[in-house]
Design a protein around this motif. Structure first.
Motif, PDB file in Angstrom:
ATOM      1  N   GLY A  59      19.545 -31.295  33.748  1.00 51.89           N
ATOM      2  CA  GLY A  59      18.260 -30.850  34.288  1.00 51.89           C
ATOM      3  C   GLY A  59      18.126 -31.239  35.753  1.00 51.89           C
ATOM      4  N   ARG A  63      18.856 -23.189  34.662  1.00 50.08           N
ATOM      5  CA  ARG A  63      18.303 -22.144  35.527  1.00 50.08           C
ATOM      6  C   ARG A  63      19.280 -21.854  36.674  1.00 50.08           C
ATOM      7  NH1 ARG A  63      12.248 -24.780  35.864  1.00 50.08           N
ATOM      8  NH2 ARG A  63      11.312 -23.642  34.139  1.00 50.08           N
ATOM      9  N   TYR A  78       6.733 -21.709  39.489  1.00 46.31           N
ATOM     10  CA  TYR A  78       6.266 -22.132  38.160  1.00 46.31           C
ATOM     11  C   TYR A  78       4.914 -22.843  38.231  1.00 46.31           C
ATOM     12  CZ  TYR A  78      11.244 -21.338  37.340  1.00 46.31           C
ATOM     13  OH  TYR A  78      12.505 -20.793  37.292  1.00 46.31           O
ATOM     14  N   HIS A 131       0.682 -35.894  44.969  1.00 47.34           N
ATOM     15  CA  HIS A 131      -0.321 -36.932  45.262  1.00 47.34           C
ATOM     16  C   HIS A 131       0.069 -38.216  44.550  1.00 47.34           C
ATOM     17  CE1 HIS A 131      -2.312 -36.319  41.267  1.00 47.34           C
ATOM     18  NE2 HIS A 131      -1.776 -35.125  41.411  1.00 47.34           N
ATOM     19  N   TYR A 137      23.512 -27.269  28.955  1.00 49.05           N
ATOM     20  CA  TYR A 137      24.488 -28.347  28.773  1.00 49.05           C
ATOM     21  C   TYR A 137      25.326 -28.138  27.512  1.00 49.05           C
ATOM     22  CZ  TYR A 137      22.173 -30.813  24.936  1.00 49.05           C
ATOM     23  OH  TYR A 137      21.676 -31.144  23.703  1.00 49.05           O
ATOM     24  N   GLU A 179      14.848 -30.594  21.317  1.00 46.81           N
ATOM     25  CA  GLU A 179      16.038 -29.736  21.456  1.00 46.81           C
ATOM     26  C   GLU A 179      17.323 -30.563  21.374  1.00 46.81           C
ATOM     27  OE1 GLU A 179      16.129 -27.250  25.010  1.00 46.81           O
ATOM     28  OE2 GLU A 179      18.306 -27.154  24.901  1.00 46.81           O
ATOM     29  N   LEU A 210       2.628 -20.645  30.146  1.00 48.76           N
ATOM     30  CA  LEU A 210       1.794 -19.892  31.089  1.00 48.76           C
ATOM     31  C   LEU A 210       2.547 -18.646  31.523  1.00 48.76           C
ATOM     32  CD1 LEU A 210       0.887 -22.671  33.706  1.00 48.76           C
ATOM     33  CD2 LEU A 210      -0.705 -21.701  32.051  1.00 48.76           C
ATOM     34  N   ARG A 259       9.256 -35.176  31.993  1.00 49.45           N
ATOM     35  CA  ARG A 259       8.121 -34.606  31.251  1.00 49.45           C
ATOM     36  C   ARG A 259       8.548 -34.058  29.881  1.00 49.45           C
ATOM     37  NH1 ARG A 259       2.777 -32.016  33.763  1.00 49.45           N
ATOM     38  NH2 ARG A 259       2.693 -30.002  32.769  1.00 49.45           N
TER      39      ARG A 259
HETATM   40  P1  FAD Z   1      11.268 -30.206  34.941  1.00 44.63           P
HETATM   41  O1  FAD Z   1      10.763 -29.900  36.305  1.00 44.63           O
HETATM   42  O2  FAD Z   1      10.802 -29.343  33.818  1.00 44.63           O
HETATM   43  O3  FAD Z   1      12.856 -30.188  35.005  1.00 44.63           O
HETATM   44  C1  FAD Z   1      13.650 -30.182  33.848  1.00 44.63           C
HETATM   45  C2  FAD Z   1      14.844 -29.294  34.125  1.00 44.63           C
HETATM   46  O4  FAD Z   1      15.765 -29.393  33.029  1.00 44.63           O
HETATM   47  C3  FAD Z   1      14.472 -27.833  34.230  1.00 44.63           C
HETATM   48  O5  FAD Z   1      14.928 -27.296  35.451  1.00 44.63           O
HETATM   49  C4  FAD Z   1      15.155 -27.192  33.032  1.00 44.63           C
HETATM   50  O6  FAD Z   1      15.603 -25.883  33.270  1.00 44.63           O
HETATM   51  C5  FAD Z   1      16.320 -28.136  32.785  1.00 44.63           C
HETATM   52  N1  FAD Z   1      16.817 -28.112  31.421  1.00 44.63           N
HETATM   53  C6  FAD Z   1      16.096 -28.248  30.281  1.00 44.63           C
HETATM   54  N2  FAD Z   1      16.896 -28.132  29.201  1.00 44.63           N
HETATM   55  C7  FAD Z   1      18.147 -27.928  29.660  1.00 44.63           C
HETATM   56  C8  FAD Z   1      19.401 -27.710  29.012  1.00 44.63           C
HETATM   57  N3  FAD Z   1      19.497 -27.647  27.671  1.00 44.63           N
HETATM   58  N4  FAD Z   1      20.502 -27.541  29.793  1.00 44.63           N
HETATM   59  C9  FAD Z   1      20.405 -27.543  31.144  1.00 44.63           C
HETATM   60  N5  FAD Z   1      19.225 -27.720  31.797  1.00 44.63           N
HETATM   61  C10 FAD Z   1      18.122 -27.911  31.073  1.00 44.63           C
HETATM   62  N6  FAD Z   1       2.425 -32.364  39.103  1.00 44.63           N
HETATM   63  C11 FAD Z   1       1.808 -32.862  40.204  1.00 44.63           C
HETATM   64  O7  FAD Z   1       2.007 -34.031  40.572  1.00 44.63           O
HETATM   65  N7  FAD Z   1       0.957 -32.069  40.952  1.00 44.63           N
HETATM   66  C12 FAD Z   1       0.696 -30.774  40.633  1.00 44.63           C
HETATM   67  O8  FAD Z   1      -0.060 -30.087  41.335  1.00 44.63           O
HETATM   68  C13 FAD Z   1       1.333 -30.238  39.469  1.00 44.63           C
HETATM   69  N8  FAD Z   1       1.078 -28.968  39.099  1.00 44.63           N
HETATM   70  C14 FAD Z   1       1.681 -28.469  37.974  1.00 44.63           C
HETATM   71  C15 FAD Z   1       1.409 -27.158  37.603  1.00 44.63           C
HETATM   72  C16 FAD Z   1       1.995 -26.619  36.463  1.00 44.63           C
HETATM   73  C17 FAD Z   1       1.676 -25.216  36.049  1.00 44.63           C
HETATM   74  C18 FAD Z   1       2.887 -27.429  35.679  1.00 44.63           C
HETATM   75  C19 FAD Z   1       3.520 -26.869  34.454  1.00 44.63           C
HETATM   76  C20 FAD Z   1       3.159 -28.727  36.051  1.00 44.63           C
HETATM   77  C21 FAD Z   1       2.569 -29.268  37.199  1.00 44.63           C
HETATM   78  N9  FAD Z   1       2.843 -30.569  37.605  1.00 44.63           N
HETATM   79  C22 FAD Z   1       2.210 -31.081  38.726  1.00 44.63           C
HETATM   80  C23 FAD Z   1       3.794 -31.435  36.871  1.00 44.63           C
HETATM   81  C24 FAD Z   1       5.219 -31.337  37.419  1.00 44.63           C
HETATM   82  O9  FAD Z   1       5.687 -30.010  37.324  1.00 44.63           O
HETATM   83  C25 FAD Z   1       6.128 -32.256  36.574  1.00 44.63           C
HETATM   84  O10 FAD Z   1       5.648 -33.575  36.566  1.00 44.63           O
HETATM   85  C26 FAD Z   1       7.568 -32.298  37.073  1.00 44.63           C
HETATM   86  O11 FAD Z   1       8.034 -31.061  37.542  1.00 44.63           O
HETATM   87  C27 FAD Z   1       8.455 -32.765  35.935  1.00 44.63           C
HETATM   88  O12 FAD Z   1       9.769 -32.934  36.387  1.00 44.63           O
HETATM   89  P2  FAD Z   1      10.929 -33.080  35.302  1.00 44.63           P
HETATM   90  O13 FAD Z   1      12.186 -33.277  36.066  1.00 44.63           O
HETATM   91  O14 FAD Z   1      10.551 -34.087  34.286  1.00 44.63           O
HETATM   92  O15 FAD Z   1      10.935 -31.697  34.512  1.00 44.63           O
END
Ligand code: FAD
Ligand code: UDP
Length: 382
Positions: free
Chosen positions: A9, A35, A56, A62, A221, A251, A265, A356
């Motif tokens: 990810g 992706r 997205y 912040h 993966y 998963e 969404l 997340r």
């Molecule tokens: P993700 O960004 O979801 O990254 C996980 C990655 O893993 C993805 O790219 C996915 O494709 C990949 N992945 C998953 N499974 C697999 C697999 N099997 N094989 C290969 N790759 C895989 N936070 C704020 O602080 N301010 C905001 O204004 C804000 N607005 C938001 C608005 C929306 C609509 C949403 C949904 C969230 C918002 N957030 C905001 C929260 C923010 O998006 C998350 O906290 C952050 O992006 C999480 O990062 P992450 O790396 O945990 O997950």
């Protein structure tokens, strides 16, 4: 190349870990992302007309933490921006979080003043009160206020956003947007706020621009790895290094205990042939539309352009394989299943779940960076 660590990810969680392990532990890191781009849900890009949009959903960074701000500032300069949100209530655009200024707009003067005095006397000034807490107040005036705000701001928005009402969710969810006994119209009060000056994607590119880091896009993966207790393989060979997993926790275990629910969404984008169309970056529509909010990106990014793009957000059920798991549904009924999955995760010794999806937590970006830095520190010290 032989890799020390595989990161699954390429969102905040994965890329912070990749950067830390590559630069602070001189590890060779392979990042696998399903992706076709890095950045996870904070990925941004320019439209054909050259307007920077968030693919997205709108993202405003912040945080109260100087450590997190300073960490990210190594990879980007900032467009300093304080988010302003208005909600449409009975045909008027009013400030959100609901605060003393909002009351001046929606109530006649005498009533507004009486409610404001009551609020300050009973609860204090510069105090944030979650709507579900405000509803517990005994005072008749505050009861009236709580019912009003509940009905006009929270009830229908939450039903649209989650498919369930405010009481069925963990109180921290609606508590994110408390009633604010203040005249501060900003959506967030954190000391550090802004957007990466050239965008999130550009920030991430700089973060992982290192000879120790390789990125494999368009790859689930599972196409190149097996992860089971006691057996991890990469490209068909045993792999003995660490694995950072940032995908969905259910998963990872083939949905053995059933699916953890998410909300999804759908975004619809409109381009307008004028500089701005909204008074603020985000306009919420709690009542009367299928979408919950509209975001005009140029307010957020500060970009100058003769045209503008607005995204409408339509909440929908998450269906595996069809759309994106944007929001974990934080409710009591899901906690038991999550516990079971976490127990399984503990048995995967070299696999570290963060982010997340992997932690099934309603993290903001800074929370994910904090969790990733914490894990990085532990792994660097090992
Ligand atoms: P993700 O960004 O979801 O990254 C996980 C990655 O893993 C993805 O790219 C996915 O494709 C990949 N992945 C998953 N499974 C697999 C697999 N099997 N094989 C290969 N790759 C895989 N936070 C704020 O602080 N301010 C905001 O204004 C804000 N607005 C938001 C608005 C929306 C609509 C949403 C949904 C969230 C918002 N957030 C905001 C929260 C923010 O998006 C998350 O906290 C952050 O992006 C999480 O990062 P992450 O790396 O945990 O997950
Ligand atoms: N909320 C609401 N009305 C609003 C804004 C928020 O009912 O106008 C509730 C809703 O349940 C929402 C939650 O508060 O899901 C958190 O809102 P936030 O703006 O933090 O959501 P996010 O930006 O994470 O989608």
């Amino acid at each position: 190349m032989k890799f020390n660590t595989v990161v699954i990810g390429a969102g905040y969680a994965g890329l912070v870990l990749a950067e830390r392990l590559a630069t602070q532990k001189n590890q060779k890191v392979l990042v696998i992302e399903q992706r076709q781009h890095i950045g996870g849900n904070t990925y941004d890009r320019f439209t054909d007309e050259g307007i920077l949009i968030h693919e997205y959903g709108p993202h405003i960074f912040h945080t109260r933490s100087k450590v997190i701000w300073d960490y990210l500032s190594q990879f980007t300069e900032w467009h300093h921006y304080e988010h302003r949100v208005k909600a449409m209530i009975d045909g008027q655009e009013v400030p959100l979080p609901f605060n003393l200024n909002t009351m001046d707009q929606v109530f006649p003067k005498g009533l507004a003043q009486r409610l404001q005095t009551k609020l300050v006397d009973l609860l204090g000034y510069n105090v944030k009160v979650p709507i579900l807490k405000l509803r517990e107040q005994e005072d008749e005036d505050l009861k009236f206020l709580a019912d009003y705000v509940y009905e006009k701001v929270f009830l229908h928005y939450t039903l649209k956003q989650w498919g369930i009402g405010p009481e069925e969710l963990d109180p921290t969810v609606t508590g994110r947007v408390p009633v604010y006994i203040s005249r501060d119209d900003r959506y967030f009060q954190d000391r550090y706020q802004g957007l990466p000056l050239r965008g999130y994607t550009a920030m991430f590119q700089k973060m992982i621009n290192h000879p120790n880091i390789s990125v494999l896009l368009n790859t689930n993966y599972r196409d190149v790895m097996t992860i089971e207790a006691g057996k991890i393989e990469l490209f068909g060979q045993p792999f003995t290094g660490d694995v950072i997993y940032t995908g969905k926790i259910d998963e990872l275990f083939d949905y053995k205990y059933g699916e953890l629910p998410y909300r999804s969404l759908r975004f619809e984008y409109d381009t307008y042939d004028q500089e701005y169309v909204q008074s603020v970056g985000q306009l919420n529509t709690p009542n009367g539309y299928d979408f919950t909010r509209k975001t005009e990106f140029k307010h957020l990014t500060g970009q100058k352009h003769p045209k503008t793009v607005v995204a409408r957000e339509y909440p929908e059920a998450y269906v595996r394989g069809e759309n994106t798991p944007y929001y974990p549904i934080i409710a009591d009924e899901n906690k038991e299943k999550l516990k079971q999955y976490r127990k399984l995760a503990e048995q995967l010794e070299c696999v570290h779940l963060v982010g997340r999806l992997a932690e099934y937590r309603y993290y903001d970006m800074d929370g994910v960076v904090a969790a990733a830095l914490k894990l990085a520190k532990k792994l660097i010290q090992e």
